[in-house]
Design a protein around this motif. Structure first.
Motif, PDB file in Angstrom:
ATOM      1  N   VAL A   1       0.730  -1.124   0.118  1.00 34.76           N
ATOM      2  CA  VAL A   1       0.002  -0.099  -0.154  1.00 34.76           C
ATOM      3  C   VAL A   1       1.048   1.284  -0.122  1.00 34.76           C
ATOM      4  O   VAL A   1       2.012   1.245   0.416  1.00 34.76           O
ATOM      5  N   GLY A   2       0.523   2.349  -0.400  1.00 38.21           N
ATOM      6  CA  GLY A   2       1.129   3.538  -0.605  1.00 38.21           C
ATOM      7  C   GLY A   2       0.527   4.702  -1.218  1.00 38.21           C
ATOM      8  O   GLY A   2      -0.696   4.527  -1.601  1.00 38.21           O
ATOM      9  N   PHE A   3       0.870   6.024  -0.902  1.00 37.22           N
ATOM     10  CA  PHE A   3       0.382   7.196  -1.541  1.00 37.22           C
ATOM     11  C   PHE A   3       1.592   8.094  -1.829  1.00 37.22           C
ATOM     12  O   PHE A   3       2.501   8.159  -1.011  1.00 37.22           O
ATOM     13  N   ALA A   4       1.145   9.089  -2.884  1.00 36.69           N
ATOM     14  CA  ALA A   4       2.128   9.913  -3.083  1.00 36.69           C
ATOM     15  C   ALA A   4       2.036  11.122  -2.146  1.00 36.69           C
ATOM     16  O   ALA A   4       0.949  11.490  -1.811  1.00 36.69           O
ATOM     17  N   CYS A   5       3.105  11.829  -1.795  1.00 31.01           N
ATOM     18  CA  CYS A   5       3.043  12.622  -0.776  1.00 31.01           C
ATOM     19  C   CYS A   5       4.282  13.602  -1.053  1.00 31.01           C
ATOM     20  O   CYS A   5       5.463  13.490  -1.054  1.00 31.01           O
ATOM     21  N   GLN A   6       4.044  15.138  -1.402  1.00 30.85           N
ATOM     22  CA  GLN A   6       4.767  16.059  -1.636  1.00 30.85           C
ATOM     23  C   GLN A   6       5.120  16.938  -0.120  1.00 30.85           C
ATOM     24  O   GLN A   6       5.815  17.722  -0.073  1.00 30.85           O
TER      25      GLN A   6
ATOM     26  N   THR B   1      -7.634   7.130   2.505  1.00 26.93           N
ATOM     27  CA  THR B   1      -8.089   5.728   2.816  1.00 26.93           C
ATOM     28  C   THR B   1      -6.706   4.784   3.018  1.00 26.93           C
ATOM     29  O   THR B   1      -6.691   3.413   3.658  1.00 26.93           O
ATOM     30  N   THR B   2      -5.541   5.280   2.472  1.00 25.10           N
ATOM     31  CA  THR B   2      -4.199   4.531   2.496  1.00 25.10           C
ATOM     32  C   THR B   2      -3.514   4.695   3.822  1.00 25.10           C
ATOM     33  O   THR B   2      -3.174   3.595   4.455  1.00 25.10           O
ATOM     34  N   TRP B   3      -3.486   5.685   4.373  1.00 26.34           N
ATOM     35  CA  TRP B   3      -2.833   6.280   5.617  1.00 26.34           C
ATOM     36  C   TRP B   3      -3.190   5.380   6.982  1.00 26.34           C
ATOM     37  O   TRP B   3      -2.343   4.733   7.519  1.00 26.34           O
ATOM     38  N   PRO B   4      -4.516   5.139   6.987  1.00 24.22           N
ATOM     39  CA  PRO B   4      -4.992   4.055   8.057  1.00 24.22           C
ATOM     40  C   PRO B   4      -4.478   2.923   7.956  1.00 24.22           C
ATOM     41  O   PRO B   4      -4.155   1.871   9.011  1.00 24.22           O
ATOM     42  N   ARG B   5      -4.207   2.319   6.411  1.00 23.25           N
ATOM     43  CA  ARG B   5      -3.642   0.934   6.337  1.00 23.25           C
ATOM     44  C   ARG B   5      -1.968   1.165   6.782  1.00 23.25           C
ATOM     45  O   ARG B   5      -1.702   0.273   7.456  1.00 23.25           O
ATOM     46  N   ILE B   6      -1.422   2.155   6.558  1.00 25.12           N
ATOM     47  CA  ILE B   6      -0.070   2.218   6.793  1.00 25.12           C
ATOM     48  C   ILE B   6       0.115   2.501   8.112  1.00 25.12           C
ATOM     49  O   ILE B   6       1.127   2.025   8.919  1.00 25.12           O
ATOM     50  N   ARG B   7      -0.554   3.376   8.738  1.00 25.31           N
ATOM     51  CA  ARG B   7      -0.661   3.308  10.310  1.00 25.31           C
ATOM     52  C   ARG B   7      -0.779   2.066  10.974  1.00 25.31           C
ATOM     53  O   ARG B   7      -0.223   1.665  12.081  1.00 25.31           O
TER      54      ARG B   7
END
Length: 167
Positions: free
Chosen positions: A39-44, A65-71
């Protein structure tokens, strides 16, 4: 004398974006494994925070919706993108099911996806979270560092991607 709260709220959102869009930043992708799935997301919105202890910060939207999975994973990798990775950034930055389809990666030292072609990667563990309005301020403890390339970074400026000019 401090401005009244109502005055602060009177800032026009479009003007806010236009002015702050003049600040150039690098581009990262935050990655983790959630139940064995990448899982991941782009972040500047990423920054170094502290040398002692070694901390970094980034700011996912509350609607992510991705941050909770990474958390939930508790450990993750910050991939600093190279200037040729704009399409990869678009792919991992959009909402949807399998953002990692066709994405080449290997496990980092903490097991998180290390994106092939990244300039550098930073393995992290979640340290703290702070309310940041419509975003969350994530503070992460750095557990590992890797340099992978001497290429130039992918930049984000005025709602688009850019590259460094020749020096």
């Amino acid at each position: 004398m401090e401005p009244a709260l109502d005055e602060a709220r009177a800032i026009d959102a479009a003007a806010f974006k236009a002015v702050l869009g003049r600040f150039c930043s690098g581009v990262t992708v935050i990655t983790a494994l959630d139940d064995g799935e990448p899982v991941g997301f782009a972040c500047q919105s990423f920054a170094s925070l502290s040398l002692e202890p070694p901390l970094v910060s980034f700011f996912p939207a509350r609607t992510s919706t991705t941050w909770p999975r990474i958390r939930r994973a508790g450990r993750f990798c910050v991939n600093i993108l190279a200037d040729h990775q704009d399409e990869l950034c678009r792919q991992l930055g959009r909402p949807g099911a399998d953002k990692f389809a066709g994405v080449d990666w290997t496990p980092s030292d903490n097991g998180s996806p290390l994106l092939t072609g990244a300039l550098a990667t930073i393995d992290c563990e979640l340290h703290d979270e702070v309310d940041g309005g419509d975003h969350t301020i994530v503070i992460a403890r750095v557990t590992g560092l890797n340099e992978h390339s001497e290429a130039t970074p992918l930049l984000f400026y005025r709602a688009g991607f850019g590259r460094l000019a020749e020096r």
